[in-house]
Design an enzyme around this catalytic site. Structure first.
Site, PDB file in Angstrom:
ATOM      1  N   LYS A 130    -129.613  48.490 -13.171  1.00  0.00           N
ATOM      2  CA  LYS A 130    -130.195  47.396 -13.970  1.00  0.00           C
ATOM      3  C   LYS A 130    -130.421  47.917 -15.380  1.00  0.00           C
ATOM      4  O   LYS A 130    -130.609  49.121 -15.570  1.00  0.00           O
ATOM      5  CB  LYS A 130    -131.555  46.979 -13.381  1.00  0.00           C
ATOM      6  CG  LYS A 130    -131.983  45.590 -13.786  1.00  0.00           C
ATOM      7  CD  LYS A 130    -131.401  44.556 -12.844  1.00  0.00           C
ATOM      8  CE  LYS A 130    -131.595  43.149 -13.328  1.00  0.00           C
ATOM      9  NZ  LYS A 130    -131.190  42.177 -12.301  1.00  0.00           N
ATOM     10  N   ASP A 170    -128.849  38.578 -16.702  1.00  0.00           N
ATOM     11  CA  ASP A 170    -130.152  38.382 -16.047  1.00  0.00           C
ATOM     12  C   ASP A 170    -130.964  37.557 -17.055  1.00  0.00           C
ATOM     13  O   ASP A 170    -130.361  36.865 -17.898  1.00  0.00           O
ATOM     14  CB  ASP A 170    -130.819  39.737 -15.730  1.00  0.00           C
ATOM     15  CG  ASP A 170    -132.006  39.606 -14.773  1.00  0.00           C
ATOM     16  OD1 ASP A 170    -131.798  39.499 -13.556  1.00  0.00           O
ATOM     17  OD2 ASP A 170    -133.170  39.597 -15.247  1.00  0.00           O
TER      18      ASP A 170
HETATM   19  P1  NDP Z   1    -132.723  32.722 -17.743  1.00  0.00           P
HETATM   20  O1  NDP Z   1    -133.038  33.547 -18.928  1.00  0.00           O
HETATM   21  O2  NDP Z   1    -131.520  31.881 -17.730  1.00  0.00           O
HETATM   22  O3  NDP Z   1    -133.965  31.781 -17.393  1.00  0.00           O
HETATM   23  C1  NDP Z   1    -135.215  32.320 -17.144  1.00  0.00           C
HETATM   24  C2  NDP Z   1    -136.180  31.196 -16.884  1.00  0.00           C
HETATM   25  O4  NDP Z   1    -137.397  31.745 -16.393  1.00  0.00           O
HETATM   26  C3  NDP Z   1    -136.539  30.443 -18.155  1.00  0.00           C
HETATM   27  O5  NDP Z   1    -136.851  29.122 -17.843  1.00  0.00           O
HETATM   28  C4  NDP Z   1    -137.767  31.195 -18.641  1.00  0.00           C
HETATM   29  O6  NDP Z   1    -138.608  30.445 -19.486  1.00  0.00           O
HETATM   30  C5  NDP Z   1    -138.455  31.523 -17.328  1.00  0.00           C
HETATM   31  N1  NDP Z   1    -139.240  32.751 -17.524  1.00  0.00           N
HETATM   32  C6  NDP Z   1    -138.797  33.964 -17.910  1.00  0.00           C
HETATM   33  N2  NDP Z   1    -139.797  34.848 -18.020  1.00  0.00           N
HETATM   34  C7  NDP Z   1    -140.899  34.170 -17.703  1.00  0.00           C
HETATM   35  C8  NDP Z   1    -142.248  34.533 -17.622  1.00  0.00           C
HETATM   36  N3  NDP Z   1    -142.667  35.788 -17.911  1.00  0.00           N
HETATM   37  N4  NDP Z   1    -143.127  33.571 -17.211  1.00  0.00           N
HETATM   38  C9  NDP Z   1    -142.688  32.308 -16.908  1.00  0.00           C
HETATM   39  N5  NDP Z   1    -141.402  31.918 -16.978  1.00  0.00           N
HETATM   40  C10 NDP Z   1    -140.528  32.833 -17.353  1.00  0.00           C
HETATM   41  O7  NDP Z   1    -132.721  33.763 -16.520  1.00  0.00           O
HETATM   42  P2  NDP Z   1    -132.103  33.583 -15.060  1.00  0.00           P
HETATM   43  O8  NDP Z   1    -132.169  32.182 -14.624  1.00  0.00           O
HETATM   44  O9  NDP Z   1    -130.809  34.290 -15.045  1.00  0.00           O
HETATM   45  O10 NDP Z   1    -133.108  34.479 -14.202  1.00  0.00           O
HETATM   46  C11 NDP Z   1    -134.224  33.931 -13.526  1.00  0.00           C
HETATM   47  C12 NDP Z   1    -134.628  34.871 -12.398  1.00  0.00           C
HETATM   48  O11 NDP Z   1    -133.552  35.018 -11.476  1.00  0.00           O
HETATM   49  C13 NDP Z   1    -134.988  36.296 -12.829  1.00  0.00           C
HETATM   50  O12 NDP Z   1    -136.003  36.785 -11.964  1.00  0.00           O
HETATM   51  C14 NDP Z   1    -133.704  37.063 -12.568  1.00  0.00           C
HETATM   52  O13 NDP Z   1    -133.947  38.442 -12.376  1.00  0.00           O
HETATM   53  C15 NDP Z   1    -133.249  36.398 -11.285  1.00  0.00           C
HETATM   54  N6  NDP Z   1    -131.846  36.525 -10.940  1.00  0.00           N
HETATM   55  C16 NDP Z   1    -130.874  36.169 -11.832  1.00  0.00           C
HETATM   56  C17 NDP Z   1    -129.549  36.275 -11.467  1.00  0.00           C
HETATM   57  C18 NDP Z   1    -128.452  35.816 -12.346  1.00  0.00           C
HETATM   58  O14 NDP Z   1    -127.315  35.824 -11.899  1.00  0.00           O
HETATM   59  N7  NDP Z   1    -128.714  35.381 -13.568  1.00  0.00           N
HETATM   60  C19 NDP Z   1    -129.159  36.829 -10.156  1.00  0.00           C
HETATM   61  C20 NDP Z   1    -130.261  37.100  -9.286  1.00  0.00           C
HETATM   62  C21 NDP Z   1    -131.546  36.960  -9.688  1.00  0.00           C
HETATM   63  P3  NDP Z   1    -138.658  30.738 -21.064  1.00  0.00           P
HETATM   64  O15 NDP Z   1    -137.446  30.093 -21.629  1.00  0.00           O
HETATM   65  O16 NDP Z   1    -139.921  30.111 -21.501  1.00  0.00           O
HETATM   66  O17 NDP Z   1    -138.662  32.230 -21.216  1.00  0.00           O
HETATM   67  O1  2IT Z   2    -130.622  40.285 -10.142  1.00  0.00           O
HETATM   68  C1  2IT Z   2    -129.392  40.139 -10.010  1.00  0.00           C
HETATM   69  O2  2IT Z   2    -128.842  40.234  -8.910  1.00  0.00           O
HETATM   70  C2  2IT Z   2    -128.602  39.805 -11.193  1.00  0.00           C
HETATM   71  N1  2IT Z   2    -129.167  39.640 -12.263  1.00  0.00           N
HETATM   72  C3  2IT Z   2    -127.111  39.695 -11.096  1.00  0.00           C
HETATM   73  C4  2IT Z   2    -126.476  41.044 -11.149  1.00  0.00           C
HETATM   74  C5  2IT Z   2    -124.972  41.060 -11.226  1.00  0.00           C
HETATM   75  O3  2IT Z   2    -124.457  42.176 -11.381  1.00  0.00           O
HETATM   76  O4  2IT Z   2    -124.313  40.031 -11.141  1.00  0.00           O
END
Ligand code: NDP
Ligand code: 2IT
Length: 450
Positions: A130, A170
């Site tokens: 990561k 992420d």
């Molecule tokens: P994005 O940046 O696309 O979206 C994040 C969302 O979460 C936004 O709405 C953001 O709001 C909100 N957010 C972020 N930080 C905070 C906080 N401290 N408190 C409240 N809301 C918060 O990220 P993703 O959708 O990609 O990721 C969301 C989650 O999913 C994370 O935990 C990530 O690790 C996990 N994840 C992502 C993957 C991926 O493929 N992208 C894969 C697996 C897991 P704001 O705009 O106000 O910051």
């Molecule tokens: O938390 C996660 O699994 C991710 N942000 C996606 C990682 C990846 O390599 O696609």
């Protein structure tokens, strides 16, 4: 857990905390896994002697670097970049990059630790990693984001590669950022390889990667519901966040017959009793990069409330936390339970505190832990890596079918492991044990000095 196992956990955690002070998120993630594994470790002389869990909890390599860049005013800004290369026992390091002001060593080590088990659960050959930076993309111009990404990659490129370490997105890192980073990698290394996943569909990206995490979380929830002869049909769903994972979890939940009534961001949440209009949300978040509060200006009758935790007070059948770590505490979990929520399935990483998980268990709720339930994103990244190596591309439908298959298998593997260790249906224990076994066996086979 018997007394011996409990003592093992306490001794193990005391050593871990002493070695890694001031890293509460990392401690939290490791403790959960240690508690699931302790009953097995105390009865396994080989796991103890070979210090397998101790080694898994120590990153193979941590890279921290300066990221200087020029903002639009021509001023120098300085951020800190990181890459945690956690475990390469079963494949190249693999895991996302997070750009958020809260990023620090503790958060990235918890994410890299979780990633090792998650990637193992996908059954694809990927180790755990990561990375990220405390850079805040909010309010930055495209040009500033590009400058930052280029500077970040100028250093990172010497540590990654398609057979070494393959980053992806992420929080704060989506298609735009991957594009800028890929461009810089290619420029500096003069190679077009699958060193990053989440690339554009026309230049090596998997057609389903943007949708994969959210879709996968719903496929996983569907399997959980099926154990109670139930489905998404007619269910009220609350989804936190409004980023990549939340948007595509909403899309799939609706396709499966659910009604998603709430979404959020870090400022507050929207409530639309008629079901959120996803085209409006996509236009606000994906095109305009604006706040979720804008939704109520466009949809009459919808409500906006300040404060993101309030979303867990909305009555729902299914909750999909898709924002960030520790977003559901014991109090929020108790509200969900009291309002009749039966399923919590985690799209975000570690969104539930240990106290929240205890509430789910005490109330007999179905609980899908992050490292299993959100593995669809990285699994599709694994498929993207395969496609890049083969120099082939598969259709959306083909990747979706594979994703569904992978999520079903992860569910059954976690379920079977929970049964085998006497905790039938406890998917948290099942995922931790099933994810661990493959990594542990590979580490044992590969010897101590690597
Ligand atoms: P994005 O940046 O696309 O979206 C994040 C969302 O979460 C936004 O709405 C953001 O709001 C909100 N957010 C972020 N930080 C905070 C906080 N401290 N408190 C409240 N809301 C918060 O990220 P993703 O959708 O990609 O990721 C969301 C989650 O999913 C994370 O935990 C990530 O690790 C996990 N994840 C992502 C993957 C991926 O493929 N992208 C894969 C697996 C897991 P704001 O705009 O106000 O910051
Ligand atoms: O938390 C996660 O699994 C991710 N942000 C996606 C990682 C990846 O390599 O696609």
């Amino acid at each position: 857990m018997n007394e011996q196992a409990q003592q093992y956990v306490e001794d193990f955690m005391a050593r871990l905390i002493a070695r890694n002070p001031g890293e509460p998120e990392f401690h939290q993630a490791v403790r959960e896994v240690a508690e699931s594994l302790a009953p097995h470790i105390v009865t396994s002389p080989i796991l103890q002697k070979m210090k397998v869990l101790e080694r898994i909890a120590e990153p193979e390599r941590v890279i921290i670097f300066r990221v200087p860049w020029l903002n639009d005013k021509g001023e120098i800004e300085i951020n800190r970049g990181y890459r945690i290369q956690m475990n390469s026992a079963i494949g190249p390091y693999k895991g996302g990059i997070r750009f958020h002001p809260s990023v620090n060593l503790s958060i990235l080590k918890f994410l890299a630790f979780e990633q090792t088990f998650k990637n193992s659960l996908t059954t694809l050959p990927m180790g755990g990693g990561k990375g990220g930076s405390d850079f805040n993309p909010k309010g930055k111009s495209d040009n500033e984001v590009m400058k930052f990404c280029q500077s970040f990659m100028t250093e990172l490129q010497r540590h990654i590669g398609q057979d070494t370490d393959v980053p992806a997105g992420d929080i704060g890192v989506g298609g735009r950022e991957i594009g800028f980073m890929f461009g810089q990698y290619k420029r500096l290394r003069d190679e077009f390889t699958g060193t990053l996943t989440g690339k554009g569909r026309d230049w090596g990206g998997s057609p389903l990667r943007p949708e994969a995490t959210g879709y996968g979380t719903c496929y996983f929830a569907q399997e959980m519901l099926a154990t109670r002869n139930d489905s998404f049909k007619g269910k009220t769903v609350c989804i936190s966040g409004s980023g990549n994972v939340a948007i595509y979890a909403t899309e799939k939940a609706v396709q499966l017959g659910g009604r998603v009534v709430a979404l959020s961001d870090s400022n507050g949440y929207i409530y639309d009793k008629d079901g959120v209009k996803l085209d409006v949300v996509k236009a606000i978040k994906l095109q305009r990069r604006a706040r979720i509060s804008e939704y109520v200006k466009e949809v009459p009758g919808a409500e906006y409330h300040e404060g993101c935790a309030g979303i867990w007070g909305i009555p729902c059948d299914i909750a999909l936390p898709c924002a960030t770590q520790n977003e559901i505490d014991g109090e929020s979990a108790a509200k969900l339970a009291a309002n009749g929520c039966r399923v919590v399935c985690e799209g975000a990483n570690m969104p539930s505190t240990p106290e929240a998980i205890a509430v789910y268990e005490a109330n007999g709720m179905l609980y899908g832990p992050a490292k299993a339930a959100n593995a669809g994103g990285v699994a599709t990244s694994g498929l993207e890596m395969s496609q890049n190596s083969l120099r082939l591309s598969w259709s959306f439908e083909e990747v979706d079918a594979r994703l569904k298959d992978i999520m079903t298998n992860i569910f059954h593997n976690a379920y079977d492991a929970s049964k085998a260790c006497g905790a039938e249906g406890n998917l948290m224990v099942g995922a931790n044990v099933a994810g661990f076994i493959k990594v542990a066996e590979a580490m044992l086979a590969q010897g101590v000095a690597y």
